[in-house]
Scaffold this active site. Structure first.
Site, short mmCIF file in Angstrom:
data_model
loop_
_atom_site.label_atom_id
_atom_site.label_comp_id
_atom_site.label_asym_id
_atom_site.label_seq_id
_atom_site.Cartn_x
_atom_site.Cartn_y
_atom_site.Cartn_z
N ARG A 282 -4.05 42.89 36.26
CA ARG A 282 -4.30 44.30 35.97
C ARG A 282 -5.13 44.39 34.70
NH1 ARG A 282 -1.19 47.22 32.65
NH2 ARG A 282 0.78 46.16 33.13
N HIS A 286 -1.01 50.08 32.94
CA HIS A 286 -0.18 50.27 34.13
C HIS A 286 -0.46 51.64 34.74
CE1 HIS A 286 3.26 50.08 36.80
NE2 HIS A 286 3.67 51.24 36.32
N TYR A 295 1.70 45.10 24.23
CA TYR A 295 2.49 43.99 24.76
C TYR A 295 1.68 42.81 25.29
CZ TYR A 295 1.57 46.61 29.12
OH TYR A 295 0.96 47.29 30.16
#
Length: 388
Positions: A282, A286, A295
């Protein structure tokens, strides 16, 4: 992080417990070997063969796959921009996952049935769903935007993993009807930890359902890496349920097409389910409410940018002489036209009918729904009366 690096972490306990842990690690070492990855197109655009999964495509078909990915990415970018401008409440981008979706989507027959999550914009494109219809739910003006049975493409599913059970049940029905069509269910690496997915695996295996489980492992379940979802590669989970699993390069549109086509044909022949793990990444957030910089590191994203699915197919097209500059220029103009149409369509979407919530609840109507509709209509009318 690889499976090996996860398994190589030192145990916290020492002594006899540590020795037992070390012995267990030795027993697990065969499973910790690097998984086989089906690949037909390298990141540099070089065409390679595979002894089990290979495919021959014409120059026109290759250009078609490239066009699909480019237009899907442009639509996705436009939707992200519209959300940033306040036109959509939320958007889940597919950036970086175009090959997995277009490859698998183009492997489907018209009579196959698709159960998506909420990120399968490329698959929707392959099924003929107008891109603007995908945006109504994210704008809050409808509950889906299309008739699932028109394109054999179910409505987007926000509940994580539940669509795998829906797909399994539908596939069991297909088998009982004696049809030779297949069903495909899409989900992510995070959804693979849901109980619904395990139940779907169990039922599909026991009843030999003609269903393909297509897991897009994009490495991150929101902010949780895959290593916190599983101790073995995801495709190996299928072994415990009694059906095959295959890991495919999710940034290789040719490999995704070949493997999915094989799995669908297997299902149609009555050989049961297959799990495909499309190993991809990805590239963005998200959803538009997420901040991936909190993160994960930029160097990870940069490494995957070198494996970009669109760039590798373009490199192959150019090297093989299958596309010229005129083709790429025309496609860029087509993508601009698509983006303009999407912008105009979103801003022109009418507010929903207040009573639409009561439609399609039951196929043949229901007395209680009729009663609730009447009550809600009276409630709405009371505001007009107060205004007078």
């Amino acid at each position: 992080m690889t499976v090996e690096s996860t398994a190589a972490r030192k145990p916290r306990r020492s002594g006899a417990a540590g020795k037992r842990t070390g012995a267990a690690k030795k027993q697990q070492s065969p499973q910790a070997s690097e998984p086989q990855l089906v690949q037909l197109l390298t990141p540099e655009g070089e065409r390679v063969e595979h002894p089990e999964y290979d495919i021959e495509l014409s120059a026109q078909e290759l250009r078609g796959l490239y066009r699909d990915m480019v237009l899907t990415r442009r639509f996705d970018a436009e939707a992200t921009a519209l959300q940033r401008q306040g036109e959509l409440g939320l958007w889940a981008s597919l950036l970086g996952q175009e090959a997995a979706q277009i490859g698998s989507g183009r492997a489907l027959r018209d009579d196959d049935y698709v159960f998506p999550t909420y990120r399968e914009h490329g698959v929707a494109w392959c099924r003929g769903v107008d891109p603007t219809n995908l945006l109504g739910m994210f704008r809050g003006v409808n509950h889906g935007g299309w008739d699932p049975n028109t394109n054999n493409f179910q409505l987007y599913t926000i509940v994580i993993g539940s669509q795998t059970l829906h797909a399994t049940g539908y596939a069991m029905g297909v088998a009982k009807d004696g049809a030779d069509s297949a069903v495909i269910a899409y989900f992510g690496d995070g959804a693979s930890s849901q109980g619904d997915v395990a139940e779907a695996f169990t039922f599909s295996a026991v009843y030999n359902a003609p269903v393909v489980f297509f897991c897009q492992n994009n490495q991150w379940a929101i902010s949780e890496p895959t290593e916190k979802q599983t101790r073995v590669p995801l495709y190996r989970r299928a072994e415990g349920f009694g059906f095959p699993g295959v890991r495919v390069d999710g940034n290789d549109v040719l490999a995704c097409l070949a493997v999915t086509r094989w799995a669908l044909e297997r299902a149609r022949r009555g050989e049961g389910p297959t799990l495909i793990e499309a190993f991809t990444y990805r590239m963005g957030a998200h959803t538009t409410s997420d901040d991936p910089s909190r993160y994960r590191h930029d160097d990870e994203r940069l490494a995957w940018e070198a494996k970009d699915p669109i760039q590798r197919l373009r490199a192959h097209l150019e090297a093989a002489g299958h596309a010229d500059e005129a083709f790429f220029t025309a496609l860029e103009e087509e993508s601009d036209t698509l983006a303009k149409r999407v912008r105009e369509a979103v801003r022109a979407m009418p507010d929903p009918d207040d009573m639409a919530i009561f439609e399609n609840v039951y196929a043949d109507g229901h007395a209680l729904v009729d009663e609730e509709r009447a009550q809600f209509a009276a409630y709405q009318a009371s505001f007009a009366e107060e205004g007078n």
